[in-house]
Scaffold this motif. Structure first.
Motif, PDB file in Angstrom:
ATOM      1  N   VAL A 113       0.840  -1.199   0.000  1.00 37.23           N
ATOM      2  CA  VAL A 113       0.000   0.000   0.000  1.00 37.23           C
ATOM      3  C   VAL A 113       0.874   1.248   0.000  1.00 37.23           C
ATOM      4  N   PHE A 114       1.882   1.244   0.857  1.00 38.51           N
ATOM      5  CA  PHE A 114       2.790   2.395   0.909  1.00 38.51           C
ATOM      6  C   PHE A 114       3.538   2.537  -0.403  1.00 38.51           C
ATOM      7  N   TRP A 115       3.892   1.415  -1.031  1.00 44.06           N
ATOM      8  CA  TRP A 115       4.632   1.479  -2.288  1.00 44.06           C
ATOM      9  C   TRP A 115       3.831   2.258  -3.329  1.00 44.06           C
ATOM     10  N   TYR A 116       2.566   1.911  -3.511  1.00 51.20           N
ATOM     11  CA  TYR A 116       1.733   2.619  -4.494  1.00 51.20           C
ATOM     12  C   TYR A 116       1.547   4.081  -4.090  1.00 51.20           C
ATOM     13  N   ALA A 117       1.250   4.313  -2.813  1.00 56.61           N
ATOM     14  CA  ALA A 117       1.035   5.684  -2.355  1.00 56.61           C
ATOM     15  C   ALA A 117       2.285   6.527  -2.530  1.00 56.61           C
ATOM     16  N   CYS A 118       3.445   5.921  -2.253  1.00 57.40           N
ATOM     17  CA  CYS A 118       4.705   6.649  -2.368  1.00 57.40           C
ATOM     18  C   CYS A 118       5.025   6.958  -3.821  1.00 57.40           C
ATOM     19  N   ALA A 119       4.868   5.982  -4.718  1.00 56.80           N
ATOM     20  CA  ALA A 119       5.195   6.197  -6.129  1.00 56.80           C
ATOM     21  C   ALA A 119       4.308   7.282  -6.740  1.00 56.80           C
ATOM     22  N   VAL A 120       3.010   7.242  -6.457  1.00 58.92           N
ATOM     23  CA  VAL A 120       2.100   8.260  -6.989  1.00 58.92           C
ATOM     24  C   VAL A 120       2.401   9.619  -6.373  1.00 58.92           C
ATOM     25  N   PHE A 121       2.640   9.653  -5.076  1.00 60.77           N
ATOM     26  CA  PHE A 121       2.951  10.905  -4.379  1.00 60.77           C
ATOM     27  C   PHE A 121       4.201  11.557  -4.959  1.00 60.77           C
ATOM     28  N   CYS A 122       5.257  10.769  -5.155  1.00 60.29           N
ATOM     29  CA  CYS A 122       6.508  11.325  -5.679  1.00 60.29           C
ATOM     30  C   CYS A 122       6.331  11.813  -7.117  1.00 60.29           C
ATOM     31  N   THR A 123       5.570  11.085  -7.909  1.00 60.26           N
ATOM     32  CA  THR A 123       5.327  11.495  -9.293  1.00 60.26           C
ATOM     33  C   THR A 123       4.553  12.813  -9.343  1.00 60.26           C
ATOM     34  N   VAL A 124       3.520  12.926  -8.513  1.00 54.15           N
ATOM     35  CA  VAL A 124       2.721  14.148  -8.487  1.00 54.15           C
ATOM     36  C   VAL A 124       3.543  15.336  -7.991  1.00 54.15           C
ATOM     37  N   ARG A 125       4.302  15.142  -6.920  1.00 56.71           N
ATOM     38  CA  ARG A 125       5.105  16.236  -6.386  1.00 56.71           C
ATOM     39  C   ARG A 125       6.175  16.679  -7.392  1.00 56.71           C
ATOM     40  N   LEU A 126       6.777  15.729  -8.076  1.00 61.84           N
ATOM     41  CA  LEU A 126       7.782  16.091  -9.076  1.00 61.84           C
ATOM     42  C   LEU A 126       7.156  16.962 -10.155  1.00 61.84           C
ATOM     43  N   TYR A 127       5.986  16.601 -10.611  1.00 65.15           N
ATOM     44  CA  TYR A 127       5.318  17.422 -11.632  1.00 65.15           C
ATOM     45  C   TYR A 127       5.028  18.820 -11.096  1.00 65.15           C
ATOM     46  N   HIS A 128       4.549  18.905  -9.867  1.00 62.67           N
ATOM     47  CA  HIS A 128       4.257  20.215  -9.286  1.00 62.67           C
ATOM     48  C   HIS A 128       5.514  21.077  -9.185  1.00 62.67           C
ATOM     49  N   TYR A 129       6.626  20.474  -8.772  1.00 61.37           N
ATOM     50  CA  TYR A 129       7.875  21.238  -8.644  1.00 61.37           C
ATOM     51  C   TYR A 129       8.345  21.757  -9.998  1.00 61.37           C
ATOM     52  N   LEU A 130       8.183  20.932 -11.043  1.00 65.53           N
ATOM     53  CA  LEU A 130       8.720  21.289 -12.352  1.00 65.53           C
ATOM     54  C   LEU A 130       7.804  22.218 -13.148  1.00 65.53           C
ATOM     55  N   PHE A 131       6.507  22.109 -12.924  1.00 62.28           N
ATOM     56  CA  PHE A 131       5.576  22.836 -13.791  1.00 62.28           C
ATOM     57  C   PHE A 131       4.702  23.849 -13.049  1.00 62.28           C
ATOM     58  N   ALA A 132       5.041  24.142 -11.800  1.00 62.60           N
ATOM     59  CA  ALA A 132       4.280  25.160 -11.070  1.00 62.60           C
ATOM     60  C   ALA A 132       4.394  26.500 -11.787  1.00 62.60           C
ATOM     61  N   VAL A 133       3.375  27.311 -11.630  1.00 59.16           N
ATOM     62  CA  VAL A 133       3.328  28.588 -12.349  1.00 59.16           C
ATOM     63  C   VAL A 133       4.495  29.492 -11.989  1.00 59.16           C
ATOM     64  N   ASP A 134       4.880  29.451 -10.721  1.00 55.79           N
ATOM     65  CA  ASP A 134       5.919  30.376 -10.287  1.00 55.79           C
ATOM     66  C   ASP A 134       7.321  29.833 -10.515  1.00 55.79           C
ATOM     67  N   ARG A 135       7.446  28.730 -11.228  1.00 54.44           N
ATOM     68  CA  ARG A 135       8.768  28.177 -11.501  1.00 54.44           C
ATOM     69  C   ARG A 135       9.316  28.769 -12.796  1.00 54.44           C
ATOM     70  N   SER A 136      10.617  28.894 -12.849  1.00 49.06           N
ATOM     71  CA  SER A 136      11.263  29.467 -14.030  1.00 49.06           C
ATOM     72  C   SER A 136      11.864  28.402 -14.941  1.00 49.06           C
TER      73      SER A 136
END
Length: 772
Positions: A372-395
């Motif tokens: 359960v943690f494996w799936y939650a962790c993989a999805v969480f890390c994928t989502v956070r990575l996208y947010h870090y890279l494509f957030a509006v305030d990112r350059s």
């Protein structure tokens, strides 16, 4: 919802997963009903329990393929019960049962990828990013390894789908519809394998609790929301418990199965790669204790790196003045819920919850909950990575961000490729022996002979009985490959245990089949004296009890696949206790007495042998005490004491003082004077011996002397770090040509003992062993 609006990325995801499936498992997909994913061990056993239930069982909740004559509740068979129920209703189900199971597992991987895609879309990733994430995460998912044995745990779509249904119920304008979809998924999971249902329910309950805590002001007064949570988490387990407690009762199941600590997840289980390309290099540079297979749940390098980055970012948000205030969104709450389940997988909650919730005490493979943690962790890390890279305030430039996202998330796929290669090499290469036309010629001949034998059940040799978690006679490869297809094609059940959590009392009754005729066999009450029983021998090595048993059988048929014998119920369950008592009453005054023992010849004694010179009574009838992890010496004989070829029997009464004290072996070791060239010649575990009572064992070991020039020592030894204690009394060492009689007490009653076997025992073999 994205699954209702397929896009090009979703179409490419589907093509990519199908390519992987046909590349690695195409031979199974093309001939799904002709192959077994695993044709030995747990895999073959679990196919057998499944196809037997489809083809031969009349009661949907009762399995009769093994543990005869008691049968077993279908939920303890690891035989995909809910799928078996569906297949039983199909007109072609019996013939294509294996193919349906194989396809459900492999095409379930495609469904898993679709659900992962939907999850990532639920967390607002665009289709292209969700497709990369769904494909990559799928390849490394940890349930793939279960296709080599634990088939009912290999349905990879269940955890993500239950999670997705819960998210939809939290966000949809029609929450009850998604709640009932989630209820259906959870129920199917429970009815497939209790572990799957419980880990899903634990995750759902944890996530709902965190949602209430994070949105306390609005949620705690929302009666409909709280009711949906009770329905989603509570109803599936309630239905499962109702069905579990329906049908025939099997009392005296082990209350506290062993191995919970061994099978718990450890930190290394999460970070140590187990497959190429990273597994081999890391193992060369970092030395660590071998990881228990049950506890493996490698997160992937992408998750490990991202958790470090996410942790650093979060610390920065907490420490920098004026920084962004952290918020617990649904993906963060899901990760936290998965972490709560991980703590259970690590054994952190066992002492607390296990005592308060008896059902949890039945779950020893806690490491599985880390999935359960494996799936939650993989999805969480994928989502956070996208947010870090494509957030509006990112350059970060979009092209660079896309490349970085693809490389980091794609690393799941890189590591998963080796994962898939290993699975392809180890699964899907067995012949479907449950199709009669695919049996080998020698095995077909045995099936024909068995059908003509008019038998009512099968007793396999070497004898197997696994599942009680206390007693065990481990199965060997040949036993399973011979007996599973033979039993299935003849519809003859196995008088052996190959399920889980088997009743301790029923197990003791099965083990007693291999006991001498002076030991009462309770199974005899279930058979007519005229019944014929089929005995199989897979040509593997037999121990002394099994050799004595087979000597009583009549040969029937022998081929390259094995040998068949028969024995009547009258012969098998013949009770000689009364005859022994009469023999003692009439003749004991003519027998010599040595050390308070009467000794008689039984026709096998060497001519001129003096009985008092070879019968040894250890410790003067006192107690030998020991700890399982230690070497506890019972007897020792100097070099030259024996003659080559002489056969002896060592016996004693064993009293366990802890729940795992029977987990040790009786060993005969011989070595040259001075301690050189030591060899463990004979070995037999206490937990496998035939004469078991609720709180003691009549233990015995027969040995043939091959090296009289050596010192011979008999001792007890169990696993290290097992601190349970035991006591041994009435150690007796005799040539097999002499029988030894003594009078004493057994459960407070005066009793005559024949070679340490009580002839007038209190019938007290039904309770749980000491410590359980």
């Amino acid at each position: 919802m994205t699954l209702r609006k397929p896009s090009l990325p979703f179409f490419l995801l589907t093509l990519g997963v199908l390519f992987v499936l046909f590349h690695f498992h195409g031979h199974v997909l093309r001939t799904s009903n002709s192959v077994l994913l695993s044709a030995e061990g747990d895999g073959l056993k679990n196919y057998f329990t499944y196809v037997w239930h489809v083809a031969h069982d009349e009661d949907a909740l009762t399995y009769r393929g093994s543990n005869h004559p008691f049968g077993e509740h279908v939920f303890y068979t690891d035989g995909n019960p809910v799928l078996a129920w569906v297949v039983r209703m199909l007109p072609f189900g019996e013939r294509y049962a294996v193919g349906i199971l194989n396809l459900s597992l492999l095409l379930g991987l495609l469904l898993c990828a679709w659900v992962l895609y939907a999850l990532l879309r639920e967390f607002e990733l665009p289709p292209w990013a969700a497709a990369i994430g769904g494909f990559s995460i799928l390849l490394l998912q940890p349930q793939l390894t279960r296709m080599s044995g634990h088939l009912s745990l290999a349905h990879a779509w269940m955890i993500p789908l239950a999670w997705w249904c819960l998210l939809r119920s939290l966000k949809s304008t029609m929450p009850w519809r998604w709640t009932f979809f989630g209820l259906l998924v959870s129920t199917i999971a429970y009815l497939t394998h209790p572990y799957m249902g419980l880990m899903i329910g634990f995750f759902q309950g944890s996530l709902l609790a965190l949602v209430v805590i994070s949105e306390w002001r609005s949620r705690w007064k929302d009666v409909a929301f709280l009711l949906r949570g009770v329905v989603l988490v509570g109803l599936p387990v309630l239905l499962f418990l109702i069905l579990l407690n329906s049908g025939a009762e099997h009392a005296d199941r082990p209350a506290s199965p062993g191995g919970a600590d061994l099978y718990a997840t450890r930190f290394l289980s999460l970070i140590v790669p187990t497959n190429a390309p990273l597994g081999t290099p890391l193992n060369e540079f970092f030395k660590y204790e071998a990881l228990e297979w049950e506890a493996r749940c490698y997160l992937g390098l992408s998750s490990i790196l991202m958790l470090v980055v996410i942790g650093a970012v979060q610390i920065g948000k907490w420490t920098w003045r004026g920084g962004l205030r952290s918020r617990m969104d649904l993906v963060g709450l899901s990760f936290a819920a998965g972490f709560i389940v991980l703590l259970f997988a690590m054994g952190e909650f066992t002492g607390l919850l296990g005592e308060r919730i008896p059902l949890l005490k039945q779950f020893r493979g806690m490491g599985r909950f880390a999935w359960v943690f494996w799936y939650a962790c993989a999805v969480f890390c994928t989502v956070r990575l996208y947010h870090y890279l494509f957030a509006v305030d990112r350059s970060v430039r979009r092209s660079v961000a896309t490349l970085v996202f693809t490389l980091v998330v794609g690393l799941y796929a890189v590591e998963g490729w080796g994962h898939q290669e290993l699975s392809s090499r180890t699964t899907g290469h067995g012949t479907n022996v449950f199709k009669e036309e695919q049996l080998s010629g020698p095995l077909t001949d045995l099936v024909i002979a068995a059908r003509e034998a008019s038998a009512v059940a099968i007793i396999p040799l070497p004898f197997i009985h696994t599942g009680s978690e206390y007693y065990t006679r481990d199965s060997r490869p040949g036993v399973m490959t011979l007996n599973c297809p033979l039993a299935f094609h003849t519809a003859l059940p196995l008088i052996a245990g190959i399920t889980s959590r088997t009743s301790l009392a029923e197990t003791r009754d099965h083990l007693a089949l291999l006991s001498p005729p002076e030991f009462r066999k309770e199974l005899g009450t279930y058979f007519d004296p005229a019944d014929r029983l089929l005995v199989t021998w897979s040509r593997e090595k037999l121990d002394d009890d099994e050799r004595e048993f087979m000597a009583r059988c009549i040969p029937l048929k022998e081929t390259e696949a094995g040998a068949l014998y028969t024995i009547s119920a009258a012969e098998l369950f013949h009770d000689t206790r009364s005859a022994r008592l009469t023999e003692f009453d009439e003749r004991h005054m003519n027998w010599p007495m040595c050390q308070g023992l009467r000794i008689s010849e039984n026709g096998e004694a060497p001519q001129g042998e003096l009985p008092c010179g070879r019968v040894v009574q250890g410790t003067n009838n006192g107690f030998v005490t020991g700890e399982v992890q230690d070497y506890t010496t019972l007897l020792q004989f100097k070099e030259g004491y024996f003659r080559a070829g002489d056969e002896y029997e060592l016996s004693f009464i064993f009293h366990p003082k802890g729940s795992d004290a029977v987990n040790l072996s009786l060993v005969m070791e011989h070595y040259l004077p001075g301690g050189k060239d030591g060899i463990w010649e004979d070995l037999k575990t206490i937990r496998s011996m035939p004469m078991q009572y609720n709180d003691r064992t009549v233990a015995r070991l027969r040995v043939r002397i091959q090296h009289p020039e050596k010192v011979h020592k008999f001792f007890l030894k169990g696993p290290d770090h097992n601190y349970d204690t035991f006591e041994v009394e009435h150690i007796l060492f005799r040539p097999v040509g002499f029988d030894v009689w003594r009078q004493g007490e057994w459960y407070g009653e005066r009793t005559l003992f024949f070679n340490n076997i009580p002839l007038i025992p209190s019938e007290d073999r039904e309770g749980a062993p000491s410590g359980n």
